[in-house]
Design an enzyme around this catalytic site. Structure first.
Site, PDB file in Angstrom:
ATOM      1  N   VAL A 109      14.884 -48.833   7.361  1.00  0.00           N
ATOM      2  CA  VAL A 109      15.101 -47.737   8.311  1.00  0.00           C
ATOM      3  C   VAL A 109      14.143 -47.855   9.495  1.00  0.00           C
ATOM      4  O   VAL A 109      14.154 -47.006  10.370  1.00  0.00           O
ATOM      5  CB  VAL A 109      14.918 -46.352   7.642  1.00  0.00           C
ATOM      6  N   HIS A 110      13.315 -48.910   9.500  1.00  0.00           N
ATOM      7  CA  HIS A 110      12.293 -49.049  10.547  1.00  0.00           C
ATOM      8  C   HIS A 110      12.584 -50.272  11.405  1.00  0.00           C
ATOM      9  O   HIS A 110      12.050 -51.344  11.145  1.00  0.00           O
ATOM     10  CB  HIS A 110      10.895 -49.196   9.924  1.00  0.00           C
ATOM     11  N   LEU A 111      13.429 -50.121  12.413  1.00  0.00           N
ATOM     12  CA  LEU A 111      13.741 -51.255  13.280  1.00  0.00           C
ATOM     13  C   LEU A 111      12.932 -51.134  14.568  1.00  0.00           C
ATOM     14  O   LEU A 111      12.857 -50.048  15.152  1.00  0.00           O
ATOM     15  CB  LEU A 111      15.243 -51.296  13.592  1.00  0.00           C
TER      16      LEU A 111
END
Lengths: 185, 514
Positions: free
Chosen positions: B440-442
């Site tokens: 979820v951390h791009l």
């Protein structure tokens, strides 16, 4: 919206849900076969195939069109799997549930990565809406709405300066395990 | 708070809007930048692809929540070995509406590294301190009260204590959170301070307007300057793009996330000086470990991620509890049919946790011929090794606390019933393609820099090769940060917004933005 109307499955807040993605009758039959193959046999859920099919088709409208079209192709490929695997002249949707389910497992463990990924995708598309059904939630002991309503009330109590209930512990074992550290604020 | 929607764009004059600044996106970056500008007195137009869903509409069911809150109904994935599904918000409030609410500052050594390599002290830990404090106040970053904590978090915390591992209690963006644990479908109590209930109401109170249900197709570039965006109104029934709507301003801030920001900009062949646009994609991937206990934990009751185990942070490994509802858990397990139900029937005895591994490589985002972005990222051998080690250690925690069995993130070996079974698994016995990851951390695809030859945007967030166009999201991170990025995005976006406002007040003309 009053607190009694909160947490509705389809809240009346003017949001318009898209209409289902168009599917031919043959694709719908294939999809129902995949749903039967992937869903558990118990609990018995009325109109299971239609409910999941309709839900997924609505969700397809929100996907990238390429992904939605790839989903249709995947349904066709999997439906024909008994034929191209030389296991049967029947299509997947014509097989008994146990046989179709076993075939999906076999495809999921295929050495061809794309086939494995296809099964992962189909499984996600079907089991997501399946475990979201009220009947299934009740069967596994997940009924979030009453809990969340109680927490909404708990927050209102906190905001008005009162104490609120803690959550758990839910078993004697957990009680003995748990010694809360001092909570930092 | 009101947002214009599809029906509003059908009016005779509903196809053009004007403001000082146009902000594309209303998530952590867009909302923070736009609020800074609106509160500085500039007129701001937010353009958002998703719909406006108020707190009163949030519920625990995926059937409508996923389509209305998640990009592409949650079917997004980064291609590679293995493929890595990711999620992004598509709603007013962006991903902050559906995230876990972790509120970490980027670590000091990371920020000081940015300051050194970019030659700007204001990006260092001390330089960013006031900005972070401001963000923390804005989103009420604070520790959870005891009323909100459930048994799964207690098990995780006590397990770490038993093993002598360092764990940290998280700050979360919450105001009197009571642990309803519906963060991923929108907080129904209003406690989570997503931008929907924190920044955006402030911006609207300062005069900003929100145009929702508009998908931005392109920038409007005139005389070499960015002067607006061209968008299409999305028909809510067919989801097909309808009327073209233009939003014009003297500057445009793009805050569409690390995939869609480069996708939009690459459509104009931007980023030419360095050719770095779309490159350096960072994912901070994670793998799930689900433990089955012999007693009930009701893990879905109580806040998500009260603590993180940080004992192995020096290796780039974090552990976190992250209980997920059945509609998300069921599909992630490697079974279907009655086997799947056999596990889900134990749902109230399951504890879901994750191993997060800091990036050791980067990927890239490109525009495909299919009219959608394509992201590519391949984990390294070292990443695989760290995942296998991290999973083993997390299993150790669960078995120490009495777990009966654990579900592993390996397609070929999905179950272990003891530590002996876990120890038999090594990085050599697991292939990368059999590892099940998620993110979820791009971050990092339009990185900030002090030189046009090796970065995409300058230290103010402005594109080197398009005056008037700024980026204010996780794309601008120069490197991985190793922690949840929400607060760092907000801090950098606030900085970008304020710097633009300062330039504006110095020269209140169209040129001020350039």
């Amino acid at each position: 919206m009053t607190s009694d109307q909160r947490l509705q499955r389809h809240p009346k807040d003017s949001f318009t849900m898209a209409e289902p993605w168009p599917m031919s009758a043959a694709t719908v039959r294939a999809f129902h076969g995949v749903i039967r193959a992937l869903c558990p046999t118990a609990p018995v859920v009325p109109e299971l195939e239609v409910r999941i099919e309709q839900q997924v088709r609505k969700m397809m409208r929100y996907m990238q069109p390429t992904i939605a079209k790839a989903f249709i192709v995947a349904l066709g490929v999997v439906d024909l799997a008994p034929v191209w695997r030389f296991k049967s002249l029947k299509r997947l949707h014509q097989l008994p549930q146990a046989e179709a389910s076993a075939l999906m497992s076999a495809l999921g463990h295929s050495k061809i990565a794309a086939l494995g990924d296809m099964v992962v995708g189909l499984r996600a598309a079907v089991l997501g809406p399946y475990y979201d059904l009220e009947e299934v939630g009740a069967h596994i002991g997940w009924e979030p709405a009453p809990f969340m309503r109680a927490r909404i009330t708990a927050r209102e109590r906190i905001l008005s300066g009162h104490a609120a209930d803690r959550i758990g512990p839910f078993s004697p074992t957990t009680t003995t395990l748990v010694k809360m550290p001092e909570t930092r604020r | 708070m009101r947002a214009l929607s599809f029906a509003d764009y059908q009016a005779a004059d509903g196809d053009h809007f004007q403001a000082d600044v146009v902000v594309v996106g209303t998530g952590a970056g867009g909302a923070a930048a736009g609020t800074a500008l609106a509160e500085a007195g500039l007129s701001v137009l937010f353009v958002e692809e998703g719909s406006h869903t108020p707190t009163s509409s949030f519920n625990p069911y995926m059937s409508e929540s996923i389509p209305r809150l998640y990009r592409d109904a949650g079917t997004t994935a980064v291609m590679g070995t293995p493929n890595i599904p990711y999620i992004e918000g598509r709603a007013v409030g962006g991903t902050t509406v559906i995230n876990g609410g972790m509120s970490y500052r980027a670590p000091e050594h990371i920020l000081d590294g940015w300051a050194r390599t970019l030659g700007d002290e204001s990006l260092g830990a001390s330089g960013m301190d006031a900005l972070f404090s401001d963000v923390e106040r804005s989103i009420s970053a604070s520790y959870q009260s005891e009323e909100s904590i459930g048994d799964d978090n207690r098990l995780m915390y006590l397990g770490a204590q038993k093993l002598g591992w360092h764990s940290e209690i998280n700050r979360r963006n919450q105001a009197s959170c009571v642990g309803a644990n519906n963060c991923i479908l929108g907080c129904p109590t209003g406690a989570k301070q997503s931008t929907l209930v924190s920044y955006l109401p402030r911006a609207v109170a300062a005069g900003a307007r929100i145009l929702s249900e508009l998908r931005v197709d392109s920038l409007i570039i005139e005389s070499g300057r960015c002067v607006g965006v061209s968008a299409r109104a999305i028909d809510p029934v067919t989801r097909k793009p309808g009327r073209v709507v233009q939003a014009r301003g003297a500057a445009v801030i793009v805050a569409c996330g690390a995939v869609h920001t480069p996708y939009l900009l690459l459509g104009h062949r931007l980023g030419r000086p360095s050719k770095q646009l779309g490159k350096h994609l960072l994912l901070h991937p994670n793998a799930k470990v689900i433990a089955q206990y012999p007693f009930e934990t009701h893990s879905w009751k109580g806040v998500s991620q009260w603590t993180q185990v940080r004992e192995f942070h020096s290796e780039g490994i974090l552990f976190a509890e992250n209980m997920i509802p059945p509609f998300a858990l069921g599909p992630t397990l490697p079974w279907h049919g009655d086997e799947s139900m056999a596990m889900l029937e134990r749902y109230n005895r399951l504890v879901s946790t994750g191993v997060l591994v800091e990036d050791s490589t980067t990927g890239r985002v490109a525009r495909s011929m299919l009219g959608m972005p394509v992201a590519r990222y391949d984990i390294t051998d070292w990443d695989l090794d760290r995942f296998v080690r991290g999973v083993a250690r997390l299993c150790e925690l669960h078995f120490t606390m009495g777990a009966e069995q654990v579900v592993l993130p390996y397609r070929t070996q999905p179950i272990a019933r003891s530590m002996d079974e876990v120890r038999q698994i090594s990085a050599r016995s697991i292939k990368k393609k059999d590892l099940e990851l998620f993110t979820v951390h791009l971050m990092g695809t339009a990185r900030m820099g002090s030189r046009a030859v090796d970065s995409v945007v300058d230290l103010d967030g402005q594109l080197w090769d398009l005056p008037g166009c700024y980026v204010a999201d996780a794309s601008v991170f120069p490197t991985a940060i190793g922690v949840n990025p929400q607060m760092t995005i907000m801090a950098l976006a606030t900085r970008t917004g304020r710097r633009l406002a300062e330039r504006w007040s110095a020269r209140p003309t169209l040129d001020a933005a350039a």
